[in-house]
Design a protein around this motif. Structure first.
Motif, PDB file in Angstrom:
ATOM      1  N   SER A 213      34.637  45.586  43.850  1.00 21.09           N
ATOM      2  CA  SER A 213      34.001  46.115  42.645  1.00 21.09           C
ATOM      3  C   SER A 213      34.588  47.479  42.286  1.00 21.09           C
ATOM      4  O   SER A 213      35.087  48.205  43.157  1.00 21.09           O
ATOM      5  CB  SER A 213      32.496  46.279  42.868  1.00 21.09           C
ATOM      6  OG  SER A 213      31.871  45.048  43.132  1.00 21.09           O
TER       7      SER A 213
ATOM      8  N   LYS B   9      39.197  39.895  40.288  1.00 26.26           N
ATOM      9  CA  LYS B   9      40.245  38.911  40.541  1.00 26.26           C
ATOM     10  C   LYS B   9      41.606  39.552  40.262  1.00 26.26           C
ATOM     11  O   LYS B   9      41.689  40.506  39.473  1.00 26.26           O
ATOM     12  CB  LYS B   9      40.068  37.716  39.605  1.00 26.26           C
ATOM     13  CG  LYS B   9      38.699  37.061  39.659  1.00 26.26           C
ATOM     14  CD  LYS B   9      38.579  35.973  38.594  1.00 26.26           C
ATOM     15  CE  LYS B   9      37.201  35.349  38.588  1.00 26.26           C
ATOM     16  NZ  LYS B   9      37.074  34.295  37.550  1.00 26.26           N
TER      17      LYS B   9
ATOM     18  N   ASN C 193      32.478  43.516  38.943  1.00 26.93           N
ATOM     19  CA  ASN C 193      32.255  42.908  40.252  1.00 26.93           C
ATOM     20  C   ASN C 193      33.108  41.645  40.410  1.00 26.93           C
ATOM     21  O   ASN C 193      33.637  41.124  39.426  1.00 26.93           O
ATOM     22  CB  ASN C 193      30.774  42.561  40.416  1.00 26.93           C
ATOM     23  CG  ASN C 193      29.864  43.752  40.259  1.00 26.93           C
ATOM     24  OD1 ASN C 193      30.169  44.856  40.722  1.00 26.93           O
ATOM     25  ND2 ASN C 193      28.736  43.551  39.605  1.00 26.93           N
ATOM     26  N   SER C 194      33.205  41.181  41.624  1.00 32.27           N
ATOM     27  CA  SER C 194      33.962  39.956  41.916  1.00 32.27           C
ATOM     28  C   SER C 194      35.328  39.988  41.244  1.00 32.27           C
ATOM     29  O   SER C 194      35.752  39.034  40.584  1.00 32.27           O
ATOM     30  CB  SER C 194      33.170  38.715  41.446  1.00 32.27           C
ATOM     31  OG  SER C 194      31.900  38.660  42.062  1.00 32.27           O
TER      32      SER C 194
ATOM     33  N   GLY D 142      37.588  40.280  44.956  1.00 31.93           N
ATOM     34  CA  GLY D 142      36.203  40.185  45.368  1.00 31.93           C
ATOM     35  C   GLY D 142      35.476  41.504  45.377  1.00 31.93           C
ATOM     36  O   GLY D 142      34.242  41.539  45.502  1.00 31.93           O
TER      37      GLY D 142
ATOM     38  N   ARG E  42      30.432  38.835  35.348  1.00 28.70           N
ATOM     39  CA  ARG E  42      30.968  39.661  36.444  1.00 28.70           C
ATOM     40  C   ARG E  42      30.951  41.143  36.115  1.00 28.70           C
ATOM     41  O   ARG E  42      31.175  41.968  37.004  1.00 28.70           O
ATOM     42  CB  ARG E  42      32.410  39.252  36.763  1.00 28.70           C
ATOM     43  CG  ARG E  42      32.585  37.806  37.176  1.00 28.70           C
ATOM     44  CD  ARG E  42      34.028  37.541  37.631  1.00 28.70           C
ATOM     45  NE  ARG E  42      34.994  37.677  36.553  1.00 28.70           N
ATOM     46  CZ  ARG E  42      36.018  38.539  36.590  1.00 28.70           C
ATOM     47  NH1 ARG E  42      36.195  39.335  37.626  1.00 28.70           N
ATOM     48  NH2 ARG E  42      36.874  38.595  35.573  1.00 28.70           N
TER      49      ARG E  42
END
Length: 118
Positions: free
Chosen positions: A17, A87, A84-85, A15, A67
């Protein structure tokens, strides 16, 4: 010949960055289209984003589209990848690469490790 050096990798929670940077030296940076690749253990190297010499045209793999943002500053001889975001499956060594015109990417950095914890 252009030399490339990546930075900005690290350990981040899912979640989160990161912004990767790639600094070029040796030749005129704006002569090159640029790309970000990644390679996870046991997997093939994957092109995740690329940008043309002017910074106008950018393309993303399905795995990072929406993302991530690739950009470049030709005045600073630097390319960026804002992710970003993040995983856990984004965990890989990330490489920047350069190519001249429609040739294959032929110039590579040493890579920077990105690790995303669950």
């Amino acid at each position: 010949q252009v030399q490339l050096v990546e930075s900005g990798g690290g350990l981040v929670q899912a979640g989160g960055s990161l912004r990767l940077s790639c600094v070029a030296s040796g030749r005129t940076f704006s002569n090159y289209d640029m790309g970000w690749f990644r390679q996870a253990p046991g997997k093939e190297r994957e092109l995740v984003a690329q940008i043309d010499w002017s910074g106008v045209k950018a393309h993303y793999s399905n795995s990072v589209a929406g993302r991530s943002t690739i950009s470049r500053d030709n005045a600073k001889n630097t390319m960026y990848l804002q992710m970003n975001s993040l995983k856990p499956e984004d965990t890989a060594v990330y490489y920047c690469a350069a190519r001249e015109g429609n040739r294959a990417f032929g110039y590579w950095g040493q890579g920077t490790q990105v690790t995303v914890s669950p």
